[in-house]
Structure formats: C-alpha cells, structure tokens
Scaffold this active site. Structure first.
Site, mmCIF file in Angstrom:
data_model
loop_
_atom_site.group_PDB
_atom_site.id
_atom_site.type_symbol
_atom_site.label_atom_id
_atom_site.label_comp_id
_atom_site.label_asym_id
_atom_site.label_seq_id
_atom_site.Cartn_x
_atom_site.Cartn_y
_atom_site.Cartn_z
ATOM 1 N N THR A 97 0.552 -1.120 -0.105
ATOM 2 C CA THR A 97 0.064 -0.017 0.041
ATOM 3 C C THR A 97 0.996 1.313 0.142
ATOM 4 O OG1 THR A 97 -2.010 1.098 0.903
ATOM 5 C CG2 THR A 97 -0.196 0.141 2.620
ATOM 6 N N LYS A 100 -0.135 7.424 2.700
ATOM 7 C CA LYS A 100 -0.588 8.508 2.352
ATOM 8 C C LYS A 100 -0.634 9.709 3.505
ATOM 9 C CE LYS A 100 -3.108 5.925 -0.896
ATOM 10 N NZ LYS A 100 -2.874 4.703 -0.551
ATOM 11 N N ASP A 159 4.410 5.888 -5.006
ATOM 12 C CA ASP A 159 3.376 6.384 -6.272
ATOM 13 C C ASP A 159 4.477 7.061 -7.142
ATOM 14 O OD1 ASP A 159 1.678 7.525 -7.963
ATOM 15 O OD2 ASP A 159 0.019 6.998 -6.664
ATOM 16 N N GLY A 189 1.874 2.744 -9.558
ATOM 17 C CA GLY A 189 1.226 4.036 -9.772
ATOM 18 C C GLY A 189 0.914 4.033 -11.456
ATOM 19 N N GLU A 219 4.573 -2.216 -17.809
ATOM 20 C CA GLU A 219 2.987 -2.104 -17.909
ATOM 21 C C GLU A 219 2.640 -1.508 -19.216
ATOM 22 O OE1 GLU A 219 1.196 -1.009 -13.999
ATOM 23 O OE2 GLU A 219 -0.644 -2.045 -14.676
ATOM 24 N N ASP A 294 -3.421 -8.554 -8.052
ATOM 25 C CA ASP A 294 -3.200 -7.150 -8.384
ATOM 26 C C ASP A 294 -4.063 -6.539 -7.800
ATOM 27 O OD1 ASP A 294 -1.768 -4.936 -9.305
ATOM 28 O OD2 ASP A 294 -2.502 -5.051 -11.510
HETATM 29 C C1 6MZ Z 1 0.270 0.210 -11.325
HETATM 30 C C2 6MZ Z 1 -1.151 0.289 -9.552
HETATM 31 C C3 6MZ Z 1 -2.073 -0.861 -10.358
HETATM 32 O O1 6MZ Z 1 -1.679 1.787 -2.673
HETATM 33 O O2 6MZ Z 1 -3.645 3.016 -2.444
HETATM 34 N N1 6MZ Z 1 -1.719 0.260 -8.218
HETATM 35 N N2 6MZ Z 1 0.212 0.737 -10.131
HETATM 36 N N3 6MZ Z 1 -0.231 -0.710 -12.019
HETATM 37 C C4 6MZ Z 1 -1.490 -0.986 -11.834
HETATM 38 N N4 6MZ Z 1 -2.206 -2.183 -12.462
HETATM 39 C C5 6MZ Z 1 -3.629 -2.113 -12.727
HETATM 40 N N5 6MZ Z 1 -2.847 -1.265 -9.707
HETATM 41 C C6 6MZ Z 1 -2.897 -0.654 -8.461
HETATM 42 O O3 6MZ Z 1 -3.427 0.645 -3.668
HETATM 43 C C7 6MZ Z 1 -3.779 1.821 -5.000
HETATM 44 C C8 6MZ Z 1 -2.671 2.118 -5.595
HETATM 45 O O4 6MZ Z 1 -1.885 0.848 -6.025
HETATM 46 C C9 6MZ Z 1 -1.214 1.187 -7.493
HETATM 47 C C10 6MZ Z 1 -1.716 2.635 -7.679
HETATM 48 O O5 6MZ Z 1 -0.707 3.544 -7.278
HETATM 49 C C11 6MZ Z 1 -3.000 2.608 -6.961
HETATM 50 O O6 6MZ Z 1 -3.470 4.089 -6.605
HETATM 51 P P1 6MZ Z 1 -3.001 1.645 -2.510
HETATM 52 O O7 6MZ Z 1 -3.136 0.633 -1.315
#
Ligand code: 6MZ
Length: 356
Positions: A97, A100, A159, A189, A219, A294
């Site tokens: 995570t 923040k 991020d 991110g 990605e 994911d």
């Molecule tokens: C890149 C991703 C992601 O950190 O707020 N996140 N980053 N590629 C992906 N593929 C689809 N899926 C999620 O969880 C949400 C955050 O995880 C990252 C992004 O920064 C997203 O805001 P947390 O718990």
C-alpha cells in the site's frame, strides 16, 4: 474452481486499496454521497463498470482514495482484505500500500500505516502472523482446535506521482517499521506518469538498508525504462507486459521472478488476449513466476480464480498448479524461518493430496 479455493496459495502482488470489497466501496461511496462530499450518482457507474482501460483504472483509484483515506476506513479495509484472502486459503500474503499524507484530517504516512497495522490486529476469524515476533504466531489452538493462520507482510509502495524526497520518506518509514512486518518497497502508480530517475535514489537507499524491492515494470511500452529497471536488478518485478526480445533475454538471464496478474492485464488491455499472455512462455522456460491478483476488488477476481484461469487456459493440471503455488515461497520477502513454515503448510497439504 473449488479445488483452487482449497489449495494453499501465496499472494505476492496485491494492492490494499485495489483489493477493497465491492460492497464496502459501494457503502462508503453512498455515505460520502449523503454527506455531500461526493456526488454518488456520478460515481456509481464508475464503481460498477467492469471493463476499464488502464487510464480509467487510475481514475477509479483516485475515487477510491477519496472514499477510503481516513484512519478508520483504512483499518476496516485492511481487516476485510486479509479476511478475504484467508477465506480462500492464502497462507502467506504480501500486501502493498502507498502510505498517504493528508494534513486536513491529521494523517501522516506513519499514521496511515499505523491504521493498516490496526487492521491486521483487528482480524479475528483467523490468526494473523504480521510481524517477526508477534504473539498470534504462537497461538495455534483455540478451545483445543487448530486455528487457521495467515502470514501477512507489508510492502510500502512509492506512487509514480511522488517526488524523490517523498519517496525517500517512504523508504525511511519502511525501515522504521521493519519490526512491524514491513519487508520491502514497491514502485507503482500510473505507468505513464513520472521518470525512473526520480525514484532511483530512494530505491538505491532501500537496497543499502537491506529492504527488498519490487518494481512495476513494462506495464506500458517504454524500452529505456524497462532496461534501466532490469539493470537495477530488483528482487522481483510485476507485470512485464511490454517487453521486446532483448528485454526478455535480459530478464531470463537475470532470473528475476515475475508477479503475473492475468485478469488485470486482460481487463486493462495491456495484453490483448489471454491465449498470448507471456505467462506461458515464462512457465515453459521454467522462469520464476508467481500468479497474483493485483487488484482483486477493482478487477472482480480472486487468487483462486487466477489459478483456475491459468489452469484452463494453459492446460495445466492440479499437480502443476500446486507446484507453481509452492514455488512462490522461494520469492517471498519474509525471512527464511517464515519460508520454512510456509513450506511445511504446503508439504502437509501436498501429502494429503498425494503430491508429495
Ligand atoms: C500500477 C497500480 C496498479 O497503494 O492505495 N496500483 N499501479 N499498475 C497497476 N495495475 C492495474 N494497480 C494498483 O492501492 C492503490 C494504488 O496501487 C497502485 C496505484 O498507485 C493505486 O493508486 P494503495 O493501497
């Protein structure tokens, strides 16, 4: 599917806020709508939509963050996410995570992470071993019956919108929280935002301090960045969707384990169809890979569903899938003691299934 549900599994690529239950997101959205913080009728369709481009997924994350980022909610989501993974027999979970900061509600990166830890402590349906020396790891029985147990370790995400200073702050926090189960750093991110050079000082610092690093890599097509990331030689990478021949060669020779997220890659169209997913090539080349969700909430999936999908698409039997899950233990960031204990869980299950 039932078989994959009952099989022990390790989850190494799960974003906390991406794993939020649909029902919780809906409920929280409605409450904020009633308070007038958001216009719920405008966001309802965003939550309900199933097919999202990568761009739309990041718009949804912005919405999720508005809905979830207060201490109480972070604690609730963490508790629910761990319970959901435990319910499908994930025995080791590495949850990531992004810490923040939100001055308006008195949230610092540290207090955000303390809310996450509070979530781990508040799980009651299963024993959670979340830190090297926490008590639940020795509470094996309750009223004479063996309790189910899940190991949870944390990765702090940087991020790609963050500055170098903010990224370094996250690494320092990870170091301070090592005794509380933080084992590594993730870079994630929106992949079209930010420059590799911005994060490199923080990632090098993490490595110097002995933290493991995993990177979202490839990605989107960006050959220069992919090369730089592989040169950094992270302990693991996630996705690896847009690699070219040269990068495949480098990845394979370096044997960097890849966290594979099938449904996520298909939903966001980073891979055009499951049949041509690079998992097959990596698996056949015996390259270290691990199946992951994911964002199980955002993509309406589960780890069992990912195993079931891989098994049916790539025609792999139960024994192969069990071995694939077990191999994942070798790539976890927790210490050897935890690896040994998780291996024992698999060995016991393997003997019952006659796979030993
Ligand atoms: C890149 C991703 C992601 O950190 O707020 N996140 N980053 N590629 C992906 N593929 C689809 N899926 C999620 O969880 C949400 C955050 O995880 C990252 C992004 O920064 C997203 O805001 P947390 O718990």
């Amino acid at each position: 599917m039932d078989w994959y549900l009952s099989m022990p599994k390790v989850e190494l690529h799960a974003h906390l806020n991406g794993s939020i239950r649909d029902s919780t997101l809906f409920e929280l959205g409605r409450v904020l709508g009633e308070k007038g913080t958001i216009n719920f009728s405008e966001v309802e369709h965003v939550i309900l939509k199933n097919d999202r481009s990568l761009h739309e997924v990041f718009k949804l994350f912005d919405l999720i963050h508005i809905v979830t980022t207060d201490h109480k909610t972070v604690t609730r989501i963490t508790k629910e996410v761990v319970e959901d993974f435990a319910a499908e027999n994930v025995v080791y979970l590495e949850l990531r995570t992004t810490p923040k900061r939100n001055d308006s509600i008195g949230m610092s990166k540290r207090s955000y992470m303390e809310a996450v830890l509070e979530g781990l402590r508040s799980v009651s349906v299963v024993d959670v071993d979340y830190a090297p020396h926490n008590l639940s790891s020795i509470t094996d029985t309750c009223n004479g019956t063996v309790r189910k147990k899940i190991y949870v370790r944390l990765l702090l995400s940087i991020d790609r919108r963050e500055t170098t200073a903010s990224a370094i702050e996250t690494v320092k926090l990870a170091m301070e929280m090592r005794d509380m189960g933080v084992v590594g750093i993730d870079l994630s991110g929106n992949p079209i935002v930010g420059e590799w050079g911005t994060f490199l000082p923080a990632l090098e610092f993490a490595r110097e301090q002995g933290l493991s690093v995993t990177l979202h890599c490839g990605e989107v097509p960006n050959q220069k960045e992919i090369q730089s990331m592989l040169d950094f030689f992270p302990e693991r990478i996630g996705h690896a969707c847009c690699f070219e021949e040269e990068e495949w060669g480098k990845l394979k020779s370096l044997k960097i384990p890849v966290e594979i997220c099938l449904t996520s890659n298909i939903r966001t169209a980073t891979i055009s169809s499951i049949e041509i997913h690079h998992f097959a090539d990596l698996y056949n080349a015996k390259h270290p890979t691990v199946l992951c969700t994911d964002d199980s909430g955002v993509f309406s999936t589960s780890l069992s569903a990912e195993y079931s999908l891989a098994s049916s698409t790539f025609v792999l039997g139960k024994k192969e899938m069990f071995q694939l899950a077990k191999n994942g233990i070798e790539y976890i960031f927790a210490n050897d003691e935890v690896k040994r204990e998780v291996r024992e869980v698999f060995d016991l299950a393997g003997r019952k299934l006659d796979f030993a």
